[in-house]
Design an enzyme around this catalytic site. Structure first.
Site, PDB file in Angstrom:
ATOM      1  N   THR A 111       1.366   7.022  -0.277  1.00 53.26           N
ATOM      2  CA  THR A 111       0.484   5.861  -0.423  1.00 53.26           C
ATOM      3  C   THR A 111       0.338   5.448  -1.887  1.00 53.26           C
ATOM      4  O   THR A 111       0.563   6.280  -2.790  1.00 53.26           O
ATOM      5  CB  THR A 111      -0.923   6.203   0.119  1.00 53.26           C
ATOM      6  OG1 THR A 111      -1.734   5.039   0.153  1.00 53.26           O
ATOM      7  CG2 THR A 111      -1.619   7.255  -0.726  1.00 53.26           C
ATOM      8  N   THR A 140      -1.280   3.181   4.438  1.00 53.79           N
ATOM      9  CA  THR A 140      -0.629   4.451   4.080  1.00 53.79           C
ATOM     10  C   THR A 140       0.291   4.847   5.226  1.00 53.79           C
ATOM     11  O   THR A 140      -0.053   4.648   6.384  1.00 53.79           O
ATOM     12  CB  THR A 140      -1.708   5.545   3.912  1.00 53.79           C
ATOM     13  OG1 THR A 140      -2.429   5.260   2.732  1.00 53.79           O
ATOM     14  CG2 THR A 140      -1.108   6.934   3.838  1.00 53.79           C
ATOM     15  N   GLY A 180      -9.873   7.631   1.884  1.00 51.69           N
ATOM     16  CA  GLY A 180      -9.547   9.023   1.588  1.00 51.69           C
ATOM     17  C   GLY A 180     -10.731   9.900   1.246  1.00 51.69           C
ATOM     18  O   GLY A 180     -10.738  11.087   1.580  1.00 51.69           O
ATOM     19  N   SER A 199       0.784  -1.237   0.000  1.00 48.68           N
ATOM     20  CA  SER A 199       0.000   0.000   0.000  1.00 48.68           C
ATOM     21  C   SER A 199       0.816   1.288   0.000  1.00 48.68           C
ATOM     22  O   SER A 199       0.242   2.377   0.065  1.00 48.68           O
ATOM     23  CB  SER A 199      -0.988   0.006   1.163  1.00 48.68           C
ATOM     24  OG  SER A 199      -0.376  -0.476   2.306  1.00 48.68           O
ATOM     25  N   THR A 250      -5.092   8.393   7.795  1.00 49.71           N
ATOM     26  CA  THR A 250      -5.036   7.198   6.967  1.00 49.71           C
ATOM     27  C   THR A 250      -6.441   6.617   6.926  1.00 49.71           C
ATOM     28  O   THR A 250      -7.231   6.851   7.834  1.00 49.71           O
ATOM     29  CB  THR A 250      -4.023   6.184   7.547  1.00 49.71           C
ATOM     30  OG1 THR A 250      -4.064   4.990   6.758  1.00 49.71           O
ATOM     31  CG2 THR A 250      -4.314   5.834   8.985  1.00 49.71           C
ATOM     32  N   GLY A 251      -6.730   5.889   5.877  1.00 49.88           N
ATOM     33  CA  GLY A 251      -8.065   5.302   5.775  1.00 49.88           C
ATOM     34  C   GLY A 251      -8.732   5.682   4.477  1.00 49.88           C
ATOM     35  O   GLY A 251      -8.053   6.102   3.524  1.00 49.88           O
ATOM     36  N   ARG A 303      -7.919   8.129  -9.895  1.00 51.67           N
ATOM     37  CA  ARG A 303      -8.454   8.447  -8.561  1.00 51.67           C
ATOM     38  C   ARG A 303      -7.329   8.951  -7.643  1.00 51.67           C
ATOM     39  O   ARG A 303      -6.240   8.380  -7.601  1.00 51.67           O
ATOM     40  CB  ARG A 303      -9.094   7.185  -7.968  1.00 51.67           C
ATOM     41  CG  ARG A 303      -9.685   7.375  -6.562  1.00 51.67           C
ATOM     42  CD  ARG A 303      -8.715   6.969  -5.481  1.00 51.67           C
ATOM     43  NE  ARG A 303      -9.301   7.073  -4.151  1.00 51.67           N
ATOM     44  CZ  ARG A 303      -8.614   6.962  -3.019  1.00 51.67           C
ATOM     45  NH1 ARG A 303      -7.305   6.774  -3.050  1.00 51.67           N
ATOM     46  NH2 ARG A 303      -9.211   7.064  -1.859  1.00 51.67           N
ATOM     47  N   VAL A 304      -7.612  10.001  -6.928  1.00 47.62           N
ATOM     48  CA  VAL A 304      -6.641  10.554  -5.970  1.00 47.62           C
ATOM     49  C   VAL A 304      -7.293  10.552  -4.595  1.00 47.62           C
ATOM     50  O   VAL A 304      -8.458  10.929  -4.452  1.00 47.62           O
ATOM     51  CB  VAL A 304      -6.241  11.990  -6.387  1.00 47.62           C
ATOM     52  CG1 VAL A 304      -5.434  12.671  -5.301  1.00 47.62           C
ATOM     53  CG2 VAL A 304      -5.450  11.967  -7.697  1.00 47.62           C
ATOM     54  N   GLY A 305      -6.541  10.121  -3.609  1.00 45.24           N
ATOM     55  CA  GLY A 305      -7.084  10.077  -2.249  1.00 45.24           C
ATOM     56  C   GLY A 305      -6.750  11.321  -1.452  1.00 45.24           C
ATOM     57  O   GLY A 305      -6.400  12.370  -2.000  1.00 45.24           O
ATOM     58  N   ASP A 306      -6.834  11.192  -0.147  1.00 43.17           N
ATOM     59  CA  ASP A 306      -6.583  12.341   0.742  1.00 43.17           C
ATOM     60  C   ASP A 306      -5.098  12.612   0.957  1.00 43.17           C
ATOM     61  O   ASP A 306      -4.710  13.738   1.293  1.00 43.17           O
ATOM     62  CB  ASP A 306      -7.223  12.082   2.116  1.00 43.17           C
ATOM     63  CG  ASP A 306      -6.655  10.817   2.760  1.00 43.17           C
ATOM     64  OD1 ASP A 306      -6.568   9.782   2.067  1.00 43.17           O
ATOM     65  OD2 ASP A 306      -6.284  10.863   3.946  1.00 43.17           O
TER      66      ASP A 306
END
Ligand code: SD4
Length: 327
Positions: A206, A188, A242, A86, A239-240, A216-219
């Site tokens: 991450t 992450t 996003g 990850s 973390t988690g 796709r982009v996370g937090d």
């Protein structure tokens, strides 16, 4: 007549109030007990791999680095583990079989740099640091971030993790698109560091959600969502899942709650409660964990659900702990 005069004077007061409001706000915040600055180095980071990341951060400090070096080198260590599913190039790919990486870094001068949706480079955190130090920008994405990495002479890599590819091929059999992180699949690395001058910095990196949509982009690379540092007050990282964090600006919220007088632990708990309430339309189970480090060296950690582990390194001791949780 007198009521008209009263109205006008109320209006004048209102006008004065509006003009003065930024100053008034500043005064209100100054009334909060000032935070004494800690000068004993401390590092806190997410999940089990945080233990090794903390060691690497402390090593960076011993080699003459500051909080920014601690943050970068700490998570660089995690990115270097090509078996990690990850973080870094070993991470699980998106639904098209491509591993894309997100990273951010922020320092005690309030400088920030981040990259998103980068492939073919082992250390997105160093590209993010490049954005922070060498560009007038805060964020570069995709091809542009890769061009920038090439301009910094970062080595390109075509590595793919056989285990990650195997998992993707298995996923392809059903191609069930369910971008919900299961409770075990959170790794992450988010890391917050304070150096021996009391300066704060943070980093987050991450490969994001497994089998996510391409692009796709996370937090993690979003300043204020996955990471936020305000040297006057403190720092936070998440973390988690996003999407839930982005919608609640969780790291920014944690720091702002501390500014208003909440302890780091209270700030983490309040921010997770807010996130859970904001995302109440979500029916699937998801996990989010948050860490906070205040300028006085006090820290907090809280998970939405059980199982959020973090590593804390202070006074020469580096240990893994499990955070309390809401559910
Ligand atoms: C993301 N927050 O891309 C990341 C995933 C994560 O542990 O934290 N995994 O949404």
């Amino acid at each position: 007549m007198s009521s008209r005069r009263g109205f006008l004077s109320r209006l004048a007061l209102l006008g004065a109030g509006v003009a003065a409001s930024p100053l008034v706000l500043g005064e209100v915040l100054k009334k909060k007990k000032s935070i004494a600055r800690n000068v004993k180095p401390i590092v806190i980071s997410t999940w089990d791999h945080g233990v090794a990341a903390n060691d690497a951060a402390m090593q960076a400090l011993k080699s003459g680095g500051d909080a920014l070096d601690m943050a970068e080198k700490g998570v660089y260590n995690t990115e270097s583990d090509l078996k990690n599913l990850s973080v870094g190039l070993g991470g699980l790919p998106d639904r098209d079989g491509i591993t894309t990486l997100d990273a951010s870094i922020m320092d005690y001068k309030h400088r920030a740099g981040s990259v998103a949706c980068v492939s073919g480079y082992a250390h997105p955190i160093s590209i993010a640091r490049g954005v922070l130090e060498k560009t007038p920008h805060a964020m570069l994405v995709g091809e542009g971030a890769e061009q920038f990495a090439a301009s910094l002479k970062f080595e390109k890599s075509s590595y793919t993790n056989p285990e990650a590819q195997k998992a993707w091929k298995e996923w392809l059999k059903t191609s069930e698109y369910k971008p919900i992180i299961n409770i075990e699949n959170h790794d992450t690395i988010g890391l917050l560091a304070q150096d021996s001058k009391g300066q704060l910095a943070g980093a987050c990196t991450t490969s994001g959600l497994a089998f996510k949509m391409h692009g796709r982009v996370g937090d993690s690379p979003i300043i204020g969502a996955g990471l936020y540092v305000d040297n006057e007050i403190g720092a936070a990282t998440c973390t988690g899942l996003g999407e839930t964090v982005i919608r609640s600006c969780t790291s920014f919220l944690v720091v702002e709650l501390m500014r208003q007088g909440a302890s780091p632990q209270e700030a983490c708990e309040e921010a997770i409660k807010r996130l859970y309430a904001n995302n109440s339309f979500m029916t699937d189970e998801y996990q989010v964990g948050v860490l906070a480090l205040r300028a006085d060296g006090e820290f907090g950690a809280f998970g939405l659900r059980k199982g959020f582990t973090y590593a804390i390194c202070q006074n020469g001791q580096n240990e893994l702990r499990e955070a309390k949780s809401l559910i």
